[in-house]
Scaffold this active site. Structure first.
Site, PDB file in Angstrom:
ATOM      1  N   LEU A 202       2.477  44.020  21.765  1.00 15.22           N
ATOM      2  CA  LEU A 202       2.822  42.550  21.676  1.00 15.22           C
ATOM      3  C   LEU A 202       4.304  42.401  21.825  1.00 15.22           C
ATOM      4  CD1 LEU A 202       1.347  40.448  18.946  1.00 15.22           C
ATOM      5  CD2 LEU A 202       0.966  40.233  21.271  1.00 15.22           C
ATOM      6  N   HIS A 203       4.857  41.754  23.151  1.00 16.78           N
ATOM      7  CA  HIS A 203       6.495  41.612  23.167  1.00 16.78           C
ATOM      8  C   HIS A 203       7.008  40.144  24.095  1.00 16.78           C
ATOM      9  CE1 HIS A 203       5.895  43.205  26.828  1.00 16.78           C
ATOM     10  NE2 HIS A 203       6.692  42.688  27.252  1.00 16.78           N
TER      11      HIS A 203
END
Ligand code: UD1
Length: 361
Positions: A202-203
């Site tokens: 997740l980024h």
């Protein structure tokens, strides 16, 4: 002829590696690798050079982090000096990060020809900085190397004439196919068994920059992790936000989510190849999982890589917890399609690119 190949951020490194490799097999061209320094941590940059056998960059701009304007401007100022000193015939940019935009615009304004590798991808989501980078880079590039027929169609719809478009395949997949066997032999983190864990990355700012989005995502992933362990290599941006929003402890303690540092390329690919499923908001991982036949639940509302959904193993699940939960349950029940590999994702894209750039085809 002189070629400057630009790389700046983590997802660029696996795209330039095979292009440099293909250039090294051709006699004559003068090729230099420019690292903009957009990513600079060991885990985000150096370890990829080691894993992929990329030579030391000839020039490092050391641009570092900052706001989009600051980062892009610093890369432009550094790269302008490089172009003025080096007098390249071509600048080759890859992907859709700020370095891609900064260097393509800088080169073009100095009258240098630009080739864009991975052109024509469109999410139609202008809130993504990458979509703006793609649109601007494609609009000014002389040669547009594409990964699939949907990208060709996107460019044609935008009025790009067909002699600028060259459908070559996918350089990220060149790298994957070259290293997959070795990556699969890497040991898994302690306590994990092949086929019995999930992987989470997740980024995207839209997912991780506000607690209103990040908290429900972490909550539903914790629920999933009660049935099967989920390994989570945490991007620096995400770690900072988990800390700031007070979510780091609840993400790490008392549930099946295993937070680990960002991984090198080979360990990460090995981990994904043996996973039961992947949860991600990355672009490239949608493509890599399709080639590896691993179900991918993409935590976004759109994708610039729709061929991975129509042909591959990718499912756009958005950020609604109910949808994420239901799809994860279907995957765990073995209800997902096998998928197929898109045309020309065959490990030879970089050779096609270099042949075109040096005039062999
Ligand atoms: C960038 C790309 C994104 C790509 C992602 C992969 C753009 C617009 N975004 O996003 O498309 O998917 O890389 O990782 O180009 N940081 C570190 N160490 C580093 C790099 C960054 O700690 O080596 C931290 C900094 O606090 C920085 C933040 O991460 O402010 C974000 O980095 P940045 O390069 O701005 O964007 P990414 O989120 O990494």
């Amino acid at each position: 002829m002189k070629y400057l190949i630009v790389a700046g951020a983590r997802p660029n490194f696996m795209k330039v590696a095979p292009i440099l490799g293909a250039f090294s097999k051709v006699e004559g061209p003068d090729v230099k690798l420019i690292h903009t320094g957009q990513h600079y941590d060991r885990a985000m940059s150096d370890s990829f050079f080691e894993d992929l056998g990329i030579p030391e960059p000839d020039i490092h701009l050391g641009a570092g982090s900052g706001s989009h304007a600051e980062q892009t401007a610093r890369i432009m100022m550094g790269f302008e000096q490089v172009c003025l000193q080096e007098h390249p015939d071509w600048v080759v940019v890859v992907g859709d990060v700020n370095s891609t935009l900064a260097c393509s615009v800088t080169a073009k304004k100095l009258g240098v020809r630009v080739a864009h590798v991975e052109a024509g991808l469109r999410s139609r989501d202008m809130s993504m900085p990458e979509e703006i980078n793609r649109l601007c880079t494609d609009a000014i590039s002389d040669l547009l190397f594409t990964t699939d027929e949907i990208a060709n169609e996107n460019l044609r719809t935008e009025g790009v004439c067909s002699d600028r478009i060259d459908f070559v395949g996918n350089t990220m997949i060149d790298t994957l196919l070259r290293h997959l066997e070795r990556a699969r032999s890497f040991p898994l983190p302690d306590g994990l068994e092949q086929g019995h864990y999930g992987v989470l990355t997740l980024h995207r700012p839209s997912n991780v920059d506000t607690p209103e989005t990040l908290r429900p995502l972490m909550n539903v992933i914790q629920e999933i992790a009660e049935s099967i362990p989920v390994v989570f290599p945490v991007h620096p941006r995400t770690r900072k936000n988990l800390e700031t929003f007070g979510l780091l402890d609840s993400a790490a303690v008392g549930c099946g989510i295993r937070l680990v540092e960002p991984m090198g390329y080979l360990r990460f690919i090995g981990l994904v190849s043996h996973a039961r499923f992947v949860l991600t908001d990355s672009g490239g991982i949608q493509e890599e999982t399709t080639v590896m036949g691993v179900p991918c639940l993409t935590l976004r509302h759109n994708t610039e890589r729709p061929i991975t959904c129509s042909m591959g193993t990718n499912y756009l699940v958005g950020t609604d917890p109910a949808q994420i939960r239901a799809t994860a349950q279907a995957v765990l029940a073995g209800e997902m399609r096998a998928g197929a590999v898109p045309p020309k994702w065959d490990g030879k894209a970089s050779v096609r690119i270099v042949d075109r750039l040096v005039g062999l085809r």
